[in-house]
Design a protein around this motif. Structure first.
Motif, PDB file in Angstrom:
ATOM      1  N   SER A 228      -5.469 -10.402 -26.247  1.00  0.00           N
ATOM      2  CA  SER A 228      -5.391 -11.669 -25.512  1.00  0.00           C
ATOM      3  C   SER A 228      -6.722 -12.430 -25.569  1.00  0.00           C
ATOM      4  O   SER A 228      -6.757 -13.664 -25.652  1.00  0.00           O
ATOM      5  N   THR A 229      -7.816 -11.688 -25.555  1.00  0.00           N
ATOM      6  CA  THR A 229      -9.131 -12.343 -25.613  1.00  0.00           C
ATOM      7  C   THR A 229      -9.358 -12.971 -26.983  1.00  0.00           C
ATOM      8  O   THR A 229      -9.924 -14.073 -27.088  1.00  0.00           O
ATOM      9  N   GLN A 230      -8.920 -12.271 -28.037  1.00  0.00           N
ATOM     10  CA  GLN A 230      -9.053 -12.858 -29.377  1.00  0.00           C
ATOM     11  C   GLN A 230      -8.234 -14.146 -29.490  1.00  0.00           C
ATOM     12  O   GLN A 230      -8.687 -15.120 -30.107  1.00  0.00           O
ATOM     13  N   ALA A 231      -7.041 -14.170 -28.891  1.00  0.00           N
ATOM     14  CA  ALA A 231      -6.202 -15.375 -28.930  1.00  0.00           C
ATOM     15  C   ALA A 231      -6.889 -16.532 -28.196  1.00  0.00           C
ATOM     16  O   ALA A 231      -6.903 -17.675 -28.674  1.00  0.00           O
ATOM     17  N   LEU A 232      -7.465 -16.223 -27.023  1.00  0.00           N
ATOM     18  CA  LEU A 232      -8.182 -17.259 -26.271  1.00  0.00           C
ATOM     19  C   LEU A 232      -9.393 -17.765 -27.047  1.00  0.00           C
ATOM     20  O   LEU A 232      -9.710 -18.961 -27.025  1.00  0.00           O
ATOM     21  N   LEU A 233     -10.068 -16.861 -27.748  1.00  0.00           N
ATOM     22  CA  LEU A 233     -11.254 -17.255 -28.503  1.00  0.00           C
ATOM     23  C   LEU A 233     -10.886 -18.189 -29.668  1.00  0.00           C
ATOM     24  O   LEU A 233     -11.598 -19.158 -29.948  1.00  0.00           O
ATOM     25  N   ARG A 234      -9.738 -17.882 -30.341  1.00  0.00           N
ATOM     26  CA  ARG A 234      -9.297 -18.752 -31.437  1.00  0.00           C
ATOM     27  C   ARG A 234      -8.983 -20.156 -30.899  1.00  0.00           C
ATOM     28  O   ARG A 234      -9.360 -21.180 -31.498  1.00  0.00           O
ATOM     29  N   LYS A 235      -8.284 -20.209 -29.772  1.00  0.00           N
ATOM     30  CA  LYS A 235      -7.969 -21.506 -29.167  1.00  0.00           C
ATOM     31  C   LYS A 235      -9.244 -22.245 -28.760  1.00  0.00           C
ATOM     32  O   LYS A 235      -9.361 -23.458 -28.934  1.00  0.00           O
ATOM     33  N   HIS A 236     -10.180 -21.502 -28.219  1.00  0.00           N
ATOM     34  CA  HIS A 236     -11.409 -22.142 -27.753  1.00  0.00           C
ATOM     35  C   HIS A 236     -12.215 -22.698 -28.922  1.00  0.00           C
ATOM     36  O   HIS A 236     -12.817 -23.779 -28.801  1.00  0.00           O
ATOM     37  N   GLU A 241     -14.264 -27.471 -31.872  1.00  0.00           N
ATOM     38  CA  GLU A 241     -14.244 -28.362 -33.035  1.00  0.00           C
ATOM     39  C   GLU A 241     -13.879 -29.792 -32.617  1.00  0.00           C
ATOM     40  O   GLU A 241     -14.472 -30.763 -33.101  1.00  0.00           O
ATOM     41  N   GLU A 242     -12.897 -29.903 -31.730  1.00  0.00           N
ATOM     42  CA  GLU A 242     -12.490 -31.223 -31.244  1.00  0.00           C
ATOM     43  C   GLU A 242     -13.617 -31.887 -30.446  1.00  0.00           C
ATOM     44  O   GLU A 242     -13.847 -33.092 -30.552  1.00  0.00           O
ATOM     45  N   VAL A 243     -14.308 -31.082 -29.656  1.00  0.00           N
ATOM     46  CA  VAL A 243     -15.440 -31.619 -28.883  1.00  0.00           C
ATOM     47  C   VAL A 243     -16.500 -32.165 -29.826  1.00  0.00           C
ATOM     48  O   VAL A 243     -17.068 -33.242 -29.617  1.00  0.00           O
ATOM     49  N   GLU A 244     -16.756 -31.426 -30.889  1.00  0.00           N
ATOM     50  CA  GLU A 244     -17.767 -31.858 -31.861  1.00  0.00           C
ATOM     51  C   GLU A 244     -17.321 -33.144 -32.578  1.00  0.00           C
ATOM     52  O   GLU A 244     -18.142 -34.029 -32.856  1.00  0.00           O
ATOM     53  N   GLY A 282     -21.793 -34.216 -22.197  1.00  0.00           N
ATOM     54  CA  GLY A 282     -22.820 -33.177 -22.198  1.00  0.00           C
ATOM     55  C   GLY A 282     -22.369 -31.955 -21.415  1.00  0.00           C
ATOM     56  O   GLY A 282     -22.605 -30.809 -21.847  1.00  0.00           O
ATOM     57  N   GLU A 283     -21.723 -32.171 -20.262  1.00  0.00           N
ATOM     58  CA  GLU A 283     -21.241 -31.049 -19.453  1.00  0.00           C
ATOM     59  C   GLU A 283     -20.155 -30.274 -20.186  1.00  0.00           C
ATOM     60  O   GLU A 283     -20.142 -29.025 -20.179  1.00  0.00           O
ATOM     61  N   VAL A 284     -19.221 -31.022 -20.832  1.00  0.00           N
ATOM     62  CA  VAL A 284     -18.142 -30.359 -21.561  1.00  0.00           C
ATOM     63  C   VAL A 284     -18.721 -29.509 -22.689  1.00  0.00           C
ATOM     64  O   VAL A 284     -18.323 -28.357 -22.882  1.00  0.00           O
ATOM     65  N   ALA A 285     -19.651 -30.103 -23.449  1.00  0.00           N
ATOM     66  CA  ALA A 285     -20.242 -29.372 -24.570  1.00  0.00           C
ATOM     67  C   ALA A 285     -20.992 -28.132 -24.082  1.00  0.00           C
ATOM     68  O   ALA A 285     -20.908 -27.055 -24.689  1.00  0.00           O
ATOM     69  N   GLU A 286     -21.709 -28.257 -22.969  1.00  0.00           N
ATOM     70  CA  GLU A 286     -22.480 -27.128 -22.438  1.00  0.00           C
ATOM     71  C   GLU A 286     -21.571 -26.016 -21.941  1.00  0.00           C
ATOM     72  O   GLU A 286     -21.785 -24.832 -22.246  1.00  0.00           O
ATOM     73  N   LEU A 290     -20.929 -22.034 -23.205  1.00  0.00           N
ATOM     74  CA  LEU A 290     -20.960 -20.891 -22.286  1.00  0.00           C
ATOM     75  C   LEU A 290     -19.655 -20.102 -22.344  1.00  0.00           C
ATOM     76  O   LEU A 290     -19.654 -18.873 -22.382  1.00  0.00           O
ATOM     77  N   ARG A 291     -18.526 -20.824 -22.364  1.00  0.00           N
ATOM     78  CA  ARG A 291     -17.228 -20.136 -22.390  1.00  0.00           C
ATOM     79  C   ARG A 291     -17.082 -19.343 -23.694  1.00  0.00           C
ATOM     80  O   ARG A 291     -16.556 -18.224 -23.674  1.00  0.00           O
ATOM     81  N   GLN A 292     -17.534 -19.941 -24.797  1.00  0.00           N
ATOM     82  CA  GLN A 292     -17.435 -19.218 -26.068  1.00  0.00           C
ATOM     83  C   GLN A 292     -18.258 -17.930 -26.009  1.00  0.00           C
ATOM     84  O   GLN A 292     -17.797 -16.880 -26.475  1.00  0.00           O
ATOM     85  N   GLN A 293     -19.424 -18.000 -25.399  1.00  0.00           N
ATOM     86  CA  GLN A 293     -20.262 -16.810 -25.272  1.00  0.00           C
ATOM     87  C   GLN A 293     -19.605 -15.773 -24.371  1.00  0.00           C
ATOM     88  O   GLN A 293     -19.586 -14.567 -24.687  1.00  0.00           O
ATOM     89  N   TRP A 294     -19.001 -16.280 -23.268  1.00  0.00           N
ATOM     90  CA  TRP A 294     -18.347 -15.359 -22.328  1.00  0.00           C
ATOM     91  C   TRP A 294     -17.128 -14.706 -22.959  1.00  0.00           C
ATOM     92  O   TRP A 294     -16.861 -13.518 -22.734  1.00  0.00           O
ATOM     93  N   LEU A 295     -16.392 -15.468 -23.755  1.00  0.00           N
ATOM     94  CA  LEU A 295     -15.234 -14.894 -24.436  1.00  0.00           C
ATOM     95  C   LEU A 295     -15.681 -13.853 -25.457  1.00  0.00           C
ATOM     96  O   LEU A 295     -15.044 -12.788 -25.600  1.00  0.00           O
TER      97      LEU A 295
END
Length: 321
Positions: A228-236, A241-244, A282-286, A290-295
């Motif tokens: 489940s964590t791998q699935a969340l990480l792929r989605k994230h 990419e969309e944020v960028e 800026g907040e979304v990107a930050e 963090l979420r990517q690191q936590w995942l």
């Protein structure tokens, strides 16, 4: 009637005089046929031989005199008609000028009362109406050009005093020029308003997207196992990419704002809005980082748990041997 100097003081009066003149011409034509018949009969008496009731020379002189008077009458009638037709052309020209001035005044009042809209929808509606008015303006411009050419033709004949004609043409040209300037200015204001409301709409859409994305990247769901964590990480990663991709749109806001008309770009609200978008991005990107690191950390933990579990299973199997 034929030597009258009355050529009418307006178009309707000239039309009435022309109608009366037409009746007079018809009467002259009828009398001409009658006089010519009488002249022919009189000339026969001048050709008689023997007894002659009147001197043939006298008869010829009288016939010639009547014929000359008839021709002069015809010439006067023709001259009178020409003068009346010229007068009709003159007053028709003045009426066209008055109609043009009335139309110009009407459009000036409409433009003076027009606003530039309160939102994107109303500005688009006003823009379409203004395009229709521009088409009408083009048609009127062609008609006015033709009327001015007729005015020049009247001046060229030098039959009437040029002062009034030239003054009227000058007045109408000036009013028309002013109308075109006001129309162009209103078109510019509409375009500026359209640019502003499109900018605002695009900014609102960007804010809505950023708010939705913030809710996604700030989620506290990190999965409950390795899968489940791998699935969340792929989605994230797809979200990152969309944020960028949206970074360019956020950076372009300042340039787009600078292109707006001063009355729009100098507004406090729009400037604050741009700053809010930049801060939100800026907040979304930050938070996304963090979420990517936590995942990734969560995935590492779940993989460690899997390895520990595998080791425990292996140990249990060996103990049973």
């Amino acid at each position: 009637l034929l030597v009258s100097k009355d050529l009418g003081k307006h178009l309707l009066e000239v039309e009435d005089l022309l109608q009366k003149h037409g009746l007079l011409e018809a009467d002259i034509s009828a009398q001409t046929e009658r006089v010519q018949a009488l002249n022919a009969a009189a000339l026969k008496f001048s050709e008689l031989e023997g007894y002659q009731p009147c001197d043939p020379q006298i008869i010829c002189n009288r016939v010639n005199h009547v014929q000359t008077c008839l021709e002069e009458l015809g010439e006067l009638a023709g001259k009178r008609r020409k003068e009346l037709e010229d007068s009709r052309q003159l007053w028709a020209f003045f009426q066209e000028m008055e109609e043009a001035e009335a139309w110009i005044r009407e459009k000036e009042q409409i433009l003076a009362a027009k606003t530039c809209g309160r939102d994107l929808s109303s500005v688009l509606t006003l823009t379409n109406k203004h395009k229709s008015m521009l088409g009408e303006l083009g048609s009127r411009r062609a008609l006015l050009h033709q009327a001015m050419k007729r005015g020049e033709q009247i001046l060229a004949k030098k039959r009437f005093s040029p002062g009034g004609i030239q003054e009227k043409m000058r007045e109408v040209r000036l009013r028309w020029k002013k109308l075109e300037e006001v129309t162009g200015l209103h078109q510019q204001r509409l375009q500026e308003a359209l640019n502003f409301f499109q900018f605002s709409a695009e900014t609102d859409d960007l804010v809505a997207w950023l708010q939705d994305t913030y809710r996604i990247v700030s989620s506290d769901d990190f999965g409950h196992d390795d899968y489940s964590t791998q699935a969340l990480l792929r989605k994230h990663r797809a979200v990152v990419e969309e944020v960028e991709k949206h970074r360019a749109a956020v950076l372009a806001l300042r340039k787009q704002l600078a292109l707006l008309a001063p009355e729009h770009r100098q507004g406090v609200d729009v400037q604050i809005r741009v700053v809010e978008v930049e801060q939100l991005y800026g907040e979304v990107a930050e938070v996304a980082v963090l979420r990517q690191q936590w995942l990734q950390d969560a995935l590492a933990v779940y993989r460690m748990f899997s390895e520990v579990h595998a080791c425990e299973v292996w140990v249990d199997e060996k103990e049973q041997w």
